[in-house]
Design a protein around this motif. Structure first.
Motif, PDB file in Angstrom:
ATOM      1  N   ASP A  52      19.958  -2.369  22.829  1.00  0.00           N
ATOM      2  CA  ASP A  52      20.736  -1.081  22.300  1.00  0.00           C
ATOM      3  C   ASP A  52      19.851   0.300  22.650  1.00  0.00           C
ATOM      4  OD1 ASP A  52      22.269  -3.056  21.331  1.00  0.00           O
ATOM      5  OD2 ASP A  52      21.854  -2.598  19.148  1.00  0.00           O
ATOM      6  N   ALA A  53      20.741   1.325  23.058  1.00  0.00           N
ATOM      7  CA  ALA A  53      20.092   2.550  23.384  1.00  0.00           C
ATOM      8  C   ALA A  53      19.228   2.578  24.381  1.00  0.00           C
ATOM      9  CB  ALA A  53      19.527   3.081  22.011  1.00  0.00           C
ATOM     10  N   SER A  54      19.366   1.725  25.553  1.00  0.00           N
ATOM     11  CA  SER A  54      18.313   1.800  26.371  1.00  0.00           C
ATOM     12  C   SER A  54      18.269   2.833  27.466  1.00  0.00           C
ATOM     13  CB  SER A  54      18.263   0.301  27.185  1.00  0.00           C
ATOM     14  OG  SER A  54      18.018  -0.671  26.610  1.00  0.00           O
ATOM     15  N   PHE A  55      19.401   3.419  27.599  1.00  0.00           N
ATOM     16  CA  PHE A  55      19.722   4.338  28.709  1.00  0.00           C
ATOM     17  C   PHE A  55      19.946   5.668  28.245  1.00  0.00           C
ATOM     18  CE2 PHE A  55      20.235   0.459  30.597  1.00  0.00           C
ATOM     19  CZ  PHE A  55      19.601   0.097  31.587  1.00  0.00           C
ATOM     20  N   ASP A  56      19.675   6.710  28.976  1.00  0.00           N
ATOM     21  CA  ASP A  56      19.907   8.183  28.712  1.00  0.00           C
ATOM     22  C   ASP A  56      21.353   8.428  29.271  1.00  0.00           C
ATOM     23  OD1 ASP A  56      17.366   9.267  27.598  1.00  0.00           O
ATOM     24  OD2 ASP A  56      16.932   8.368  29.614  1.00  0.00           O
ATOM     25  N   ALA A  57      21.796   7.771  30.190  1.00  0.00           N
ATOM     26  CA  ALA A  57      22.937   7.945  31.025  1.00  0.00           C
ATOM     27  C   ALA A  57      23.571   6.684  31.541  1.00  0.00           C
ATOM     28  CB  ALA A  57      22.958   9.078  32.033  1.00  0.00           C
ATOM     29  N   VAL A  58      24.767   6.373  31.706  1.00  0.00           N
ATOM     30  CA  VAL A  58      25.367   5.268  32.418  1.00  0.00           C
ATOM     31  C   VAL A  58      26.461   5.578  33.133  1.00  0.00           C
ATOM     32  CG1 VAL A  58      24.608   3.765  30.648  1.00  0.00           C
ATOM     33  CG2 VAL A  58      26.799   4.803  30.217  1.00  0.00           C
ATOM     34  N   THR A  59      26.583   4.797  34.254  1.00  0.00           N
ATOM     35  CA  THR A  59      27.895   5.202  35.155  1.00  0.00           C
ATOM     36  C   THR A  59      28.432   3.900  35.711  1.00  0.00           C
ATOM     37  OG1 THR A  59      28.688   6.394  36.926  1.00  0.00           O
ATOM     38  CG2 THR A  59      26.476   5.784  37.028  1.00  0.00           C
ATOM     39  N   ILE A  60      29.728   4.072  35.993  1.00  0.00           N
ATOM     40  CA  ILE A  60      30.162   2.822  36.722  1.00  0.00           C
ATOM     41  C   ILE A  60      31.226   3.318  37.673  1.00  0.00           C
ATOM     42  CG2 ILE A  60      32.045   2.467  34.908  1.00  0.00           C
ATOM     43  CD1 ILE A  60      32.045  -0.564  35.661  1.00  0.00           C
ATOM     44  N   SER A  61      31.325   3.173  38.950  1.00  0.00           N
ATOM     45  CA  SER A  61      32.161   3.748  39.930  1.00  0.00           C
ATOM     46  C   SER A  61      33.000   2.546  40.662  1.00  0.00           C
ATOM     47  CB  SER A  61      31.248   4.483  41.183  1.00  0.00           C
ATOM     48  OG  SER A  61      30.452   5.456  40.540  1.00  0.00           O
ATOM     49  N   PHE A  62      34.288   2.625  40.494  1.00  0.00           N
ATOM     50  CA  PHE A  62      35.086   1.950  41.291  1.00  0.00           C
ATOM     51  C   PHE A  62      35.016   0.395  40.723  1.00  0.00           C
ATOM     52  CE2 PHE A  62      34.462   5.413  44.229  1.00  0.00           C
ATOM     53  CZ  PHE A  62      35.519   5.874  43.958  1.00  0.00           C
ATOM     54  N   GLY A  63      34.433   0.365  39.401  1.00  0.00           N
ATOM     55  CA  GLY A  63      34.168  -1.227  38.937  1.00  0.00           C
ATOM     56  C   GLY A  63      34.814  -1.601  37.696  1.00  0.00           C
ATOM     57  N   LEU A  64      35.135  -0.387  36.750  1.00  0.00           N
ATOM     58  CA  LEU A  64      35.974  -0.653  35.573  1.00  0.00           C
ATOM     59  C   LEU A  64      37.313  -1.325  35.739  1.00  0.00           C
ATOM     60  CD1 LEU A  64      35.482  -0.347  32.383  1.00  0.00           C
ATOM     61  CD2 LEU A  64      36.689   2.036  32.684  1.00  0.00           C
ATOM     62  N   ARG A  65      37.965  -0.997  36.862  1.00  0.00           N
ATOM     63  CA  ARG A  65      39.249  -1.730  36.986  1.00  0.00           C
ATOM     64  C   ARG A  65      39.031  -3.147  37.192  1.00  0.00           C
ATOM     65  NH1 ARG A  65      39.041   0.165  41.521  1.00  0.00           N
ATOM     66  NH2 ARG A  65      39.292  -1.492  42.754  1.00  0.00           N
ATOM     67  N   ASN A  66      37.956  -3.672  37.455  1.00  0.00           N
ATOM     68  CA  ASN A  66      37.536  -4.882  37.895  1.00  0.00           C
ATOM     69  C   ASN A  66      37.078  -5.921  36.790  1.00  0.00           C
ATOM     70  OD1 ASN A  66      38.410  -4.504  40.663  1.00  0.00           O
ATOM     71  ND2 ASN A  66      36.286  -3.706  41.057  1.00  0.00           N
ATOM     72  N   VAL A  67      36.918  -5.179  35.614  1.00  0.00           N
ATOM     73  CA  VAL A  67      36.462  -5.823  34.562  1.00  0.00           C
ATOM     74  C   VAL A  67      37.511  -6.490  33.868  1.00  0.00           C
ATOM     75  CG1 VAL A  67      35.312  -5.443  32.394  1.00  0.00           C
ATOM     76  CG2 VAL A  67      34.352  -4.369  34.266  1.00  0.00           C
ATOM     77  N   ALA A  68      37.427  -7.824  33.391  1.00  0.00           N
ATOM     78  CA  ALA A  68      38.553  -8.414  32.670  1.00  0.00           C
ATOM     79  C   ALA A  68      38.809  -7.730  31.423  1.00  0.00           C
ATOM     80  CB  ALA A  68      38.086 -10.126  32.504  1.00  0.00           C
ATOM     81  N   ASP A  69      38.025  -7.057  30.601  1.00  0.00           N
ATOM     82  CA  ASP A  69      38.582  -6.275  29.451  1.00  0.00           C
ATOM     83  C   ASP A  69      37.776  -4.865  29.676  1.00  0.00           C
ATOM     84  OD1 ASP A  69      38.859  -5.319  26.990  1.00  0.00           O
ATOM     85  OD2 ASP A  69      38.220  -7.098  25.897  1.00  0.00           O
ATOM     86  N   PRO A  70      38.294  -4.034  30.081  1.00  0.00           N
ATOM     87  CA  PRO A  70      38.037  -2.635  30.408  1.00  0.00           C
ATOM     88  C   PRO A  70      37.584  -1.898  29.197  1.00  0.00           C
ATOM     89  CG  PRO A  70      39.809  -2.857  31.849  1.00  0.00           C
ATOM     90  CD  PRO A  70      39.613  -4.165  30.761  1.00  0.00           C
ATOM     91  N   ASP A  71      38.106  -2.296  27.824  1.00  0.00           N
ATOM     92  CA  ASP A  71      37.850  -1.475  26.647  1.00  0.00           C
ATOM     93  C   ASP A  71      36.531  -2.265  26.046  1.00  0.00           C
ATOM     94  OD1 ASP A  71      40.321  -0.086  26.626  1.00  0.00           O
ATOM     95  OD2 ASP A  71      41.258  -1.847  26.532  1.00  0.00           O
ATOM     96  N   ALA A  72      36.177  -3.334  26.156  1.00  0.00           N
ATOM     97  CA  ALA A  72      35.313  -3.864  25.886  1.00  0.00           C
ATOM     98  C   ALA A  72      33.911  -3.658  26.566  1.00  0.00           C
ATOM     99  CB  ALA A  72      35.269  -5.531  25.819  1.00  0.00           C
ATOM    100  N   GLY A  73      34.244  -3.487  27.918  1.00  0.00           N
ATOM    101  CA  GLY A  73      33.248  -2.783  28.702  1.00  0.00           C
ATOM    102  C   GLY A  73      32.840  -1.485  28.544  1.00  0.00           C
ATOM    103  N   LEU A  74      33.436  -0.786  28.116  1.00  0.00           N
ATOM    104  CA  LEU A  74      33.451   0.496  27.699  1.00  0.00           C
ATOM    105  C   LEU A  74      32.538   0.709  26.364  1.00  0.00           C
ATOM    106  CD1 LEU A  74      36.839   2.271  28.539  1.00  0.00           C
ATOM    107  CD2 LEU A  74      34.576   3.184  29.733  1.00  0.00           C
ATOM    108  N   ALA A  75      32.710  -0.126  25.488  1.00  0.00           N
ATOM    109  CA  ALA A  75      31.906  -0.405  24.445  1.00  0.00           C
ATOM    110  C   ALA A  75      30.517  -0.905  24.551  1.00  0.00           C
ATOM    111  CB  ALA A  75      32.742  -1.307  23.195  1.00  0.00           C
ATOM    112  N   GLU A  76      30.715  -1.874  25.473  1.00  0.00           N
ATOM    113  CA  GLU A  76      29.266  -2.347  25.839  1.00  0.00           C
ATOM    114  C   GLU A  76      28.485  -1.303  26.463  1.00  0.00           C
ATOM    115  OE1 GLU A  76      26.669  -5.884  26.413  1.00  0.00           O
ATOM    116  OE2 GLU A  76      27.908  -4.735  24.632  1.00  0.00           O
ATOM    117  N   LEU A  77      28.927  -0.429  27.385  1.00  0.00           N
ATOM    118  CA  LEU A  77      28.343   0.748  27.975  1.00  0.00           C
ATOM    119  C   LEU A  77      27.663   1.350  26.884  1.00  0.00           C
ATOM    120  CD1 LEU A  77      30.252   1.407  31.246  1.00  0.00           C
ATOM    121  CD2 LEU A  77      27.882   0.699  30.794  1.00  0.00           C
TER     122      LEU A  77
END
Length: 230
Positions: free
Chosen positions: A108-133
């Motif tokens: 938890d709280a490992s990063f100051d900033a996170v990004t995902i480029s042209f990859g969120l669309r490929n996640v099986a559950d994008p909402d869970a992926g955003l919460a994990e980020l």
């Protein structure tokens, strides 16, 4: 060779990207007419990584985007669940981690900033992926999502969807890609993806605040930026 379907089974998606890894960067540049470089630069400017910060580049592929992010002196790690993609970028001198977007191997709280480029669309559950980020981002930290989106001008939107996605993209992929069938999935997933306002709502629902977006290339691509509550 294989391609994924819109159910986005993680094994199918990983196998598909393994299959395009060898010529992935070349294919992206050809398909975008060189706009991929511009999109990477704009993503870095939106995220604004600072020297000494820790940055997660999720769905980093061959790590070409991670190298761009590291230009400003931040410590940036490339994470992707396609080991073939990470191997294809082995010459790029940034840390690389095989990682599932839904179960990130970071505290938890490992990063100051996170990004995902042209990859969120490929996640099986994008909402869970955003919460994990959000989970791995420190309070007050930043998110930037760079993703294909919906052109805002009707004539361009029609031409983009009916000409570029349906005809031009497959033709270029047949000539350049190591797995042209994968780009059929690419076109389908772009058409299926929510427009800018709806994605902003989903980012907010996943635990982010102050969500805003900026259109690039007439809205064919959009940058969404948000912050984790302090």
């Amino acid at each position: 060779m294989s391609r994924a379907d819109l159910d986005k089974d993680p094994r199918d998606v990983a196998t598909m990207f393994d299959g395009v890894a060898r010529r992935y960067d070349l294919t992206n540049t050809a398909l975008s007419g060189g706009q991929d470089r511009y999109w990477r630069a704009q993503t870095r400017r939106a995220l604004a990584p600072q020297p000494g910060e820790k940055v997660l580049d999720l769905a980093a592929g061959t790590a070409v985007s991670t190298v761009e992010l590291a230009r400003d002196g931040a410590w940036c790690v490339a994470a992707d669940f396609s080991q073939g993609m990470l191997r294809a970028g082995y010459r790029r001198d940034v840390p690389k981690v095989a990682a599932d977007a839904l179960h990130l191997p970071f505290a938890d709280a490992s990063f100051d900033a996170v990004t995902i480029s042209f990859g969120l669309r490929n996640v099986a559950d994008p909402d869970a992926g955003l919460a994990e980020l959000a989970r791995v981002t420190r309070p007050g930290g930043r998110l930037v999502v760079c993703e294909f989106s919906t052109p805002t001008w009707t004539p361009f939107r029609v031409a983009y969807q009916e000409l570029m996605l349906a005809r031009v993209l497959p033709a270029i992929a047949r000539g350049v890609s190591s797995n042209p069938d994968a780009y059929i999935y690419l076109a389908e997933s772009i058409r299926d993806w929510p427009a800018q306002p709806r994605l902003a709502e989903r980012i907010g629902a996943a635990g982010w605040e102050r969500v805003a977006w900026r259109d690039l290339t007439g809205g064919a691509v959009a940058l969404h930026r948000a912050f984790k509550p302090a």
